[in-house]
Design an enzyme around this catalytic site. Structure first.
Site, PDB file in Angstrom:
ATOM      1  N   HIS A   1     -38.750 -24.480 -24.692  1.00  0.00           N
ATOM      2  CA  HIS A   1     -39.156 -24.785 -26.068  1.00  0.00           C
ATOM      3  C   HIS A   1     -38.651 -26.200 -26.365  1.00  0.00           C
ATOM      4  O   HIS A   1     -37.633 -26.622 -25.817  1.00  0.00           O
ATOM      5  CB  HIS A   1     -38.469 -23.766 -26.987  1.00  0.00           C
TER       6      HIS A   1
ATOM      7  N   ASP B   1     -30.991 -20.039 -23.435  1.00  0.00           N
ATOM      8  CA  ASP B   1     -31.719 -19.965 -24.703  1.00  0.00           C
ATOM      9  C   ASP B   1     -32.325 -18.566 -24.808  1.00  0.00           C
ATOM     10  O   ASP B   1     -33.323 -18.255 -24.160  1.00  0.00           O
ATOM     11  CB  ASP B   1     -32.811 -21.050 -24.721  1.00  0.00           C
TER      12      ASP B   1
ATOM     13  N   GLN C   1     -36.000 -15.832 -27.611  1.00  0.00           N
ATOM     14  CA  GLN C   1     -37.034 -14.787 -27.487  1.00  0.00           C
ATOM     15  C   GLN C   1     -36.446 -13.482 -26.961  1.00  0.00           C
ATOM     16  O   GLN C   1     -36.877 -12.396 -27.344  1.00  0.00           O
ATOM     17  CB  GLN C   1     -38.153 -15.262 -26.544  1.00  0.00           C
TER      18      GLN C   1
ATOM     19  N   LYS D   1     -35.840 -13.974 -35.329  1.00  0.00           N
ATOM     20  CA  LYS D   1     -36.715 -13.481 -34.246  1.00  0.00           C
ATOM     21  C   LYS D   1     -36.420 -12.026 -33.928  1.00  0.00           C
ATOM     22  O   LYS D   1     -37.156 -11.393 -33.195  1.00  0.00           O
ATOM     23  CB  LYS D   1     -36.517 -14.308 -32.971  1.00  0.00           C
TER      24      LYS D   1
ATOM     25  N   CYS E   1     -44.766 -25.182 -29.392  1.00  0.00           N
ATOM     26  CA  CYS E   1     -43.545 -25.972 -29.188  1.00  0.00           C
ATOM     27  C   CYS E   1     -43.084 -25.904 -27.734  1.00  0.00           C
ATOM     28  O   CYS E   1     -41.878 -25.885 -27.459  1.00  0.00           O
ATOM     29  CB  CYS E   1     -42.414 -25.520 -30.113  1.00  0.00           C
TER      30      CYS E   1
HETATM   31  N1  PMP Z   1     -36.168 -21.448 -28.115  1.00  0.00           N
HETATM   32  C1  PMP Z   1     -37.198 -20.605 -28.009  1.00  0.00           C
HETATM   33  C2  PMP Z   1     -37.525 -20.003 -26.679  1.00  0.00           C
HETATM   34  C3  PMP Z   1     -37.947 -20.276 -29.144  1.00  0.00           C
HETATM   35  O1  PMP Z   1     -38.957 -19.433 -29.030  1.00  0.00           O
HETATM   36  C4  PMP Z   1     -37.603 -20.860 -30.376  1.00  0.00           C
HETATM   37  C5  PMP Z   1     -38.418 -20.564 -31.624  1.00  0.00           C
HETATM   38  N2  PMP Z   1     -39.775 -20.462 -31.419  1.00  0.00           N
HETATM   39  C6  PMP Z   1     -36.511 -21.715 -30.425  1.00  0.00           C
HETATM   40  C7  PMP Z   1     -35.823 -21.989 -29.289  1.00  0.00           C
HETATM   41  C8  PMP Z   1     -36.091 -22.351 -31.707  1.00  0.00           C
HETATM   42  O2  PMP Z   1     -35.711 -21.364 -32.603  1.00  0.00           O
HETATM   43  P1  PMP Z   1     -35.489 -21.690 -34.152  1.00  0.00           P
HETATM   44  O3  PMP Z   1     -36.756 -22.324 -34.618  1.00  0.00           O
HETATM   45  O4  PMP Z   1     -35.269 -20.353 -34.773  1.00  0.00           O
HETATM   46  O5  PMP Z   1     -34.341 -22.591 -34.252  1.00  0.00           O
END
Ligand code: PMP
Length: 555
Positions: free
Chosen positions: A121, A197, A200, A223, A361
């Site tokens: 991401h 990370d 998910q 999430k 993203c």
């Molecule tokens: N890493 C991953 C794999 C994500 O899916 C996301 C959110 N889509 C993030 C980081 C960032 O999370 P947040 O927007 O809640 O900070």
């Protein structure tokens, strides 16, 4: 314990609001809905405990402070951290990763290396790029195939200069899980910091930082059914102790004078300013809520839906599935060269089915798959089989409508130039004919199909006559934009039925595609030859021969 999606869903008030009764929510990888207990906890905080923490000591402030530390305790259990000092409250995974990228790179030497994967991401790419620019670091990537990291090949990019490895536990764009056990074995004993990370992952399984063996892990509460604006950063105490704080301000200090400051102990050293207190209260309720669920049965339910989703979508012709039903956190991603994903998204939105379109993203990964945007449907435990079925049939309807719109447009164009319209066969399905049991059933369907051949006085000309056909039959042809279209007319219902069977497989194809279509095999496979009288079979072959002649004349 067991798990019932219907009962689980009842705990989420959004779904029982009048305007949401028909909602199919398949955008859970972006954010999940919230159960009543979480919403109540946020409200209750403002009703009963709202005060800033630490700085004051009146009754409400004490209450808020106790709540924050109680939730920190819960979070430590939730992630199986070694102690509460290893749990930092952040705004979300993004803030956790920015904190790490800033703090862990301080003191690194130019040329030191950071290893990331191509499936990250942007939250796990951009902060490292910014830090690399600041400190002259090198970013290397795990070898990939079409953007999908091949973690078994991680050692190829590890070097004595590798200081940090930061990778996702599961892709938010395609859903695949990373093999954390493999990563643990490959990284064990190396002098580097390993970050996971889990943005998910945390919604779909229990997360145990000690079993994973990582040095740091980030996630976002929103999430996994918690509030927005709050996330967790786990870090091994020994590393957190050594790291400089990220942001400065109130709460993170022990003592401040005009030239320098002493920082607070862990974990407060990393929590500058006023935290999202109401969200922390909601997170506490969320963790309690999840602990009351049978997480194994919950995950099995999601996996069942995921397989059904992939299985059904694989049946739709023309759809390019980019995700797999196996080893996947709950995401279906696909594309289709016939339409822009955003058009399908709007169509689904019109049917109150929420999905997401774009690069999610994760631009490097989506680009490497050969697309600039994909359509993503992502599951949570409150989704049901009905949600999956409604989604798939809405996509099927969209595709079918698209095909018939296309053939209607072509028909109009043909009508203008040649005075006849190609018949619309979009409602005919060859598989339906195949699946009819027995010849009688198949013959009956063929007779229904004959009705799709409209009368066309304009083509009843001597030059269009099909020779060798017992009944009168006429076949006209036209090529448009490199595709071929045939129009049939006949006095006989059987010939029209056979014509529909034939033209269904030919119209709109290029000459090469038509040549590669093995019509005779299908004809025999469906036992037409066996059951039709020889003159009728010959009629079919005569039509085919005429098709070949017409194609030959344009070749
Ligand atoms: N890493 C991953 C794999 C994500 O899916 C996301 C959110 N889509 C993030 C980081 C960032 O999370 P947040 O927007 O809640 O900070």
């Amino acid at each position: 314990m067991s798990f019932s999606a219907a009962q689980f869903k009842q705990q989420f008030p959004l779904f029982s609001q009048p305007e949401n009764r028909e909602l199919v929510y398949l955008d859970n990888a972006a954010t999940t809905q919230k159960p009543a207990v979480v919403i109540d906890a946020v409200r209750d905080f403002y009703l009963h405990s709202n005060a800033n923490t630490h700085r004051s000591s009146h009754r409400l402030a004490r209450r808020a402070t106790e709540m924050v530390e109680r939730v920190r305790n819960q979070a430590a259990t939730f992630l199986n951290a070694g102690s509460v000092r290893e749990i930092i409250f952040t705004r979300g995974a993004t803030e956790g990763l920015n904190l790490l990228a800033s703090s862990l790179t301080e003191g690194l030497a130019a040329g030191d290396e950071i290893v990331l994967s191509t499936a990250e991401h942007h939250a796990n790419l951009v902060p490292w790029q910014m830090a690399a620019r600041r400190h002259n670091l090198t970013i290397r990537y795990v070898p990939d195939e079409k953007g999908i990291p091949q973690f078994a090949r991680l050692p190829e990019v590890l070097s004595p200069r590798t200081r940090i490895v930061s990778v996702t536990a599961g892709s938010n764009a395609l859903g695949f899980r990373s093999d954390l056990e493999l990563l643990r074995r490959m990284l064990r004993g190396r002098d580097l910091r390993w970050i996971v990370d889990a943005a998910q992952l945390a919604a779909h399984q229990l997360v145990d930082v000690q079993a994973i063996g990582c040095d740091f892990l980030v996630c976002s509460a929103h999430k996994f059914y918690g509030p927005t604006g709050i996330g967790l950063l786990y870090g091994r105490e020994q590393w957190l102790q050594q790291m400089p704080p990220w942001q400065g301000g109130g709460e993170m200090i022990a003592d401040v004078d005009l030239q320098s400051s002493h920082y607070a102990e862990l974990p407060h050293k990393f929590e500058a300013g006023t935290s999202s207190l109401a969200a922390i209260a909601g997170l506490g309720a969320c963790i309690e809520f999840l602990q009351q669920q049978d997480r194994v049965a919950m995950a099995a339910h999601e996996q069942g839906l995921l397989k059904s989703l992939h299985g059904q979508m694989a049946q739709l012709p023309g759809i390019e599935l980019l995700s797999h039903g196996e080893n996947n956190l709950g995401i279906l991603a696909f594309s289709d060269s016939r339409f822009a994903p955003v058009d399908l998204m709007h169509w689904l939105d019109g049917k109150d089915i929420a999905v997401r379109v774009g690069h999610h993203c994760a631009q490097p990964l989506v680009r490497a798959s050969g697309h600039s945007a994909t359509l993503r449907a992502s599951l949570a435990a409150y989704n049901t089989q009905e949600d999956v079925d409604r989604f798939v049939s809405a996509v099927a309807e969209f595709v079918q409508q698209l095909d018939s719109e296309k053939s209607a447009a072509v028909s109009e164009e043909l009508a203008i130039t040649d005075g006849w319209q190609a018949d619309d066969f979009s409602a005919l399905d060859l598989d339906a004919l195949r699946s009819r049991r027995g010849w009688q059933e198949r013959y009956r369907l063929l007779m229904q199909w004959s009705k799709s051949i409209a009368a066309k006085p304009a083509i009843r000309l001597p030059e269009n006559t099909v020779k060798g056909c017992e009944s009168s039959a006429w076949l006209a042809h036209q090529a448009l934009h490199g595709k071929h279209y045939f129009a049939l007319d006949s006095d006989s219902r059987v010939v029209k039925g056979l014509g529909a069977f034939l033209l269904l497989q030919l119209n709109g194809k290029s000459a090469e595609e038509i040549r590669q279509t093995d019509l005779e095999s299908v004809f025999r496979e469906l036992e037409f030859e066996k059951h039709l009288s020889p003159s009728r079979s010959n009629g079919f072959y005569a039509l085919m021969q005429r098709v070949n002649e017409l194609l030959g004349s344009v070749a």
